[in-house]
Design a protein around this motif. Structure first.
Motif, PDB file in Angstrom:
ATOM      1  N   VAL A 174      67.260 134.843 -13.287  1.00 56.37           N
ATOM      2  CA  VAL A 174      66.401 133.845 -13.914  1.00 56.37           C
ATOM      3  C   VAL A 174      66.397 132.665 -12.947  1.00 56.37           C
ATOM      4  O   VAL A 174      67.441 132.067 -12.681  1.00 56.37           O
ATOM      5  N   THR A 175      65.248 132.396 -12.377  1.00 57.76           N
ATOM      6  CA  THR A 175      65.143 131.370 -11.345  1.00 57.76           C
ATOM      7  C   THR A 175      64.253 130.228 -11.831  1.00 57.76           C
ATOM      8  O   THR A 175      63.113 130.461 -12.231  1.00 57.76           O
ATOM      9  N   PRO A 202      61.260 134.678  -7.209  1.00 60.93           N
ATOM     10  CA  PRO A 202      62.555 134.321  -7.793  1.00 60.93           C
ATOM     11  C   PRO A 202      63.757 134.838  -7.006  1.00 60.93           C
ATOM     12  O   PRO A 202      64.895 134.530  -7.335  1.00 60.93           O
ATOM     13  N   PHE A 203      63.489 135.653  -5.978  1.00 57.68           N
ATOM     14  CA  PHE A 203      64.591 136.319  -5.275  1.00 57.68           C
ATOM     15  C   PHE A 203      65.035 135.529  -4.053  1.00 57.68           C
ATOM     16  O   PHE A 203      64.241 134.905  -3.363  1.00 57.68           O
ATOM     17  N   LYS A 226      53.460 124.427 -11.112  1.00 58.81           N
ATOM     18  CA  LYS A 226      53.753 123.371 -12.079  1.00 58.81           C
ATOM     19  C   LYS A 226      55.093 122.715 -11.754  1.00 58.81           C
ATOM     20  O   LYS A 226      55.865 123.221 -10.941  1.00 58.81           O
ATOM     21  N   ASP A 227      55.381 121.661 -12.477  1.00 59.39           N
ATOM     22  CA  ASP A 227      56.579 120.860 -12.220  1.00 59.39           C
ATOM     23  C   ASP A 227      57.867 121.677 -12.297  1.00 59.39           C
ATOM     24  O   ASP A 227      58.671 121.693 -11.370  1.00 59.39           O
ATOM     25  N   VAL A 228      58.054 122.342 -13.426  1.00 54.39           N
ATOM     26  CA  VAL A 228      59.270 123.149 -13.631  1.00 54.39           C
ATOM     27  C   VAL A 228      58.852 124.487 -14.244  1.00 54.39           C
ATOM     28  O   VAL A 228      58.217 124.507 -15.300  1.00 54.39           O
ATOM     29  N   VAL A 229      59.182 125.569 -13.572  1.00 62.85           N
ATOM     30  CA  VAL A 229      58.783 126.888 -14.070  1.00 62.85           C
ATOM     31  C   VAL A 229      59.990 127.833 -14.074  1.00 62.85           C
ATOM     32  O   VAL A 229      60.964 127.623 -13.360  1.00 62.85           O
ATOM     33  N   ILE A 230      59.858 128.861 -14.895  1.00 63.82           N
ATOM     34  CA  ILE A 230      60.882 129.919 -14.917  1.00 63.82           C
ATOM     35  C   ILE A 230      60.259 131.209 -14.387  1.00 63.82           C
ATOM     36  O   ILE A 230      59.262 131.701 -14.930  1.00 63.82           O
ATOM     37  N   ASN A 231      60.824 131.721 -13.313  1.00 62.22           N
ATOM     38  CA  ASN A 231      60.409 133.012 -12.770  1.00 62.22           C
ATOM     39  C   ASN A 231      61.577 133.980 -12.936  1.00 62.22           C
ATOM     40  O   ASN A 231      62.731 133.613 -12.712  1.00 62.22           O
ATOM     41  N   GLY A 290      56.602 131.125 -15.575  1.00 66.16           N
ATOM     42  CA  GLY A 290      55.901 131.334 -14.310  1.00 66.16           C
ATOM     43  C   GLY A 290      55.424 132.766 -14.186  1.00 66.16           C
ATOM     44  O   GLY A 290      54.313 133.108 -14.604  1.00 66.16           O
ATOM     45  N   ILE A 291      56.284 133.607 -13.667  1.00 71.39           N
ATOM     46  CA  ILE A 291      55.914 135.007 -13.435  1.00 71.39           C
ATOM     47  C   ILE A 291      57.116 135.910 -13.697  1.00 71.39           C
ATOM     48  O   ILE A 291      58.249 135.456 -13.750  1.00 71.39           O
ATOM     49  N   VAL A 292      56.802 137.200 -13.846  1.00 69.31           N
ATOM     50  CA  VAL A 292      57.847 138.217 -13.749  1.00 69.31           C
ATOM     51  C   VAL A 292      57.643 138.934 -12.420  1.00 69.31           C
ATOM     52  O   VAL A 292      56.526 139.343 -12.091  1.00 69.31           O
ATOM     53  N   ASP A 293      58.697 139.032 -11.660  1.00 63.97           N
ATOM     54  CA  ASP A 293      58.641 139.761 -10.387  1.00 63.97           C
ATOM     55  C   ASP A 293      59.071 141.203 -10.657  1.00 63.97           C
ATOM     56  O   ASP A 293      60.140 141.441 -11.198  1.00 63.97           O
ATOM     57  N   LEU A 294      58.195 142.133 -10.318  1.00 62.82           N
ATOM     58  CA  LEU A 294      58.428 143.536 -10.672  1.00 62.82           C
ATOM     59  C   LEU A 294      59.346 144.274  -9.713  1.00 62.82           C
ATOM     60  O   LEU A 294      59.548 145.472  -9.855  1.00 62.82           O
TER      61      LEU A 294
END
Lengths: 89, 451
Positions: free
Chosen positions: B24-25, B197-198, B209-214, B269-273
């Motif tokens: 979780v980044t 996120p890696f 955006k300012d603060v995101v969760i990827n 934000g996104i999910v990295d697959l």
């Protein structure tokens, strides 16, 4: 909030009793229960309602894991959404 | 009520097949932290990162407990630091120190973004910034660095490629006591993405955006296990099985990502697959390829198997997530994948095959230990080759090689934990120095002219 408890292990007497007593003491309501024996292994899935539970889900999950160790079963408690997400479109 | 097989499948995935949320980044913009000097900027950076990410470890722990899925890494990515230190690049190390301190304070695993984007040209302040990277990586613990040297739209900045070969060498030399460990925290990209996120390549793009969760999911073991159930299926069925499995894995990632964003007061934000392996047995991308029917990863057919795996993972994952991004493909780091490590030790896989594989998957020549006496020009040439593959194929490629000081073919390095161990792999011994010394820009390909 609803959660799923899964109890898996070698069949013996009193498993349902121990788990349900443990949950009742914490004001966790069992809304559905299903149990089977697969090749001598006991497998039970219960749907729990935690809306009036005394503790947080994460605490109940950890205590159930410890209870499982005591009675020689593998017990998982997980938010129902993880199964909704992974197994339904 | 759920049926037994679904519930038990999820539990088995976690207990036996290493299903986890790899990371979780939290991406944090540092643009509001720019001050008139490095000291004040560093202070503002420390305060902002600590404030925004103060609950990330706690929330990840709660989510992990509630949903019954391990969250292996908690990380932060930030705006490329070269942008916020442009007025005082020689003092960028002060910001690096503040970020590393924040990472320790937050008890996160890594913090990425000591980065520069120089894919078309390198300003003086960017060059000065890049020159601080070796010492910064030697003097910090959790900070990761990346430099983007090319893109499909702009071409490849060969001056930056040349410089990065030297930077990799210098980073190895400054961390010689740890087998050149600093290089494990340094990635050279072509077509770097802004929402990765890696690590070590994560940074928070200026378009974000300012603060995101990827979120990055994992699950090579789950895919391998699923394929074991269909040992004689034809490849169309294999692809279908991979898609279905990727769908389930990604849905778990999507759930954790949206819930984490909500609890951390950030945007999803996104999910990295990406299928991200670990050095644990049964958590290996190489073993998936071998399950498809290869005696060893690296043999003929490896590229085809990997291409199919990579594509099927994307097809399954795309439907499972509302926003897919990051790198999103199968990772093939050598030191972080037990199947790769063993193939390299047996001599069944070499750098040339790995390079070919990077043409069909993310992300590049990753976590590869090479002889310590490999020249800077040779490393630059490896970077140029990878950047060319990325540029022409409109995909992200990267180089993260470790020229292990004092070591040569037959030796190995061991970084421990998720970074794993790797035998030293041979590189070509003929020189590329004349090519690298030319400098300049490799122009963007004709198919980049799409406007």
């Amino acid at each position: 909030m609803r959660a799923v408890v899964t109890v898996v292990g070698k069949d013996k007497t009193g498993i349902i009793s121990k788990v349900s007593t443990f949950l009742a003491e914490r004001d966790v309501n069992i809304v559905d229960i299903s149990q089977t024996i697969m090749q001598e292994y006991f497998a039970m899935i219960m749907m729990l309602d935690l809306s009036s539970a005394k503790e947080k889900l994460s605490e109940i999950a950890e205590e159930c894991r410890l209870l499982g160790e005591q009675i020689g079963m593998s017990i998982h408690v997980q938010h129902e959404d993880i199964f909704n997400a992974m197994h339904s479109v | 009520m759920f049926n037994y097989s679904d519930v038990l499948e999820t539990i088995n995935m976690v207990e036996r097949e290493h299903l986890d949320i790899r990371t979780v980044t939290m991406g944090i913009s540092l643009l509001p932290c720019i001050r008139e000097n490095a000291k004040k900027t560093a202070d503002a950076v420390y305060d902002r990162v600590c404030a925004k990410a103060k609950d990330i470890v706690k929330v990840a722990g709660e989510l992990s407990a509630e949903y019954g899925i391990p969250i292996v890494n908690k990380r932060v990515s930030v705006t490329p630091v070269s942008l916020i230190t442009a007025a005082f690049p020689e003092d960028a190390a002060l910001v690096a120190e503040a970020l590393d301190r924040a990472a320790s304070e937050l008890n996160i695993d890594f913090l990425g973004g000591y980065s520069a984007l120089v894919h078309k040209g390198m300003a003086d302040y960017e060059k000065a910034f890049i020159n601080t990277i070796p010492e910064v990586l030697a003097n910090t613990q959790k900070l990761c660095s990346s430099v983007n040297v090319g893109s499909s739209k702009s071409g490849i900045n060969m001056d930056a490629v040349k410089l990065m070969g030297e930077i990799v060498k210098k980073t190895a030399a400054l961390t010689a006591d740890r087998d050149g460990f600093g290089c494990a925290k340094l990635v050279v990209f072509c077509n770097a993405v802004e929402d990765n996120p890696f690590m070590a390549g994560a940074f928070h793009g200026v378009g974000e955006k300012d603060v995101v969760i990827n979120v990055g999911v994992s699950g090579p073991g789950v895919v391998e296990h699923a394929l074991k159930a269909i040992p004689d299926a034809d490849l169309a069925e294999v692809a279908e099985m991979i898609k279905r499995t990727a769908f389930k894995i990604t849905r778990a990632g999507q759930l954790i990502a949206t819930e984490a964003a909500k609890r951390l007061n950030a945007s999803f934000g996104i999910v990295d697959l990406s299928l991200a392996p670990t050095p644990a047995r049964g958590d290996s991308v190489a073993q998936i390829l071998e399950e498809m029917g290869l005696e060893s990863v690296g043999t003929h057919g490896t590229t085809a198997c990997l291409a199919m795996l990579n594509d099927a993972v994307k097809k399954g994952g795309v439907m499972a997530s509302s926003r897919v991004g990051g790198l999103s493909g199968a990772f093939i780091p050598v030191s972080e994948d037990i199947g790769m490590i063993e193939a390299a030790e047996r001599g069944d896989i070499n750098l040339d095959k790995l390079e070919a594989m990077t043409a069909v998957c993310s992300v590049g020549l990753d976590m590869i230990a090479i002889p310590g006496d490999t020249s800077a020009a040779t490393i630059s040439a490896m970077i140029a080759d990878e950047a060319a593959i990325g540029m022409i194929n409109n995909k992200t490629t990267a180089v993260r090689v470790i020229p292990a000081p004092g070591k040569t073919v037959g030796d190995s390095v061991n970084f421990g934990g998720l970074l794993g161990r790797a035998p030293i792999m041979p590189v070509h011994d003929k020189s590329s120095i004349k090519f690298i010394s030319r400098g300049g820009l490799i122009p963007a390909p004709i198919h980049s002219n799409k406007n």
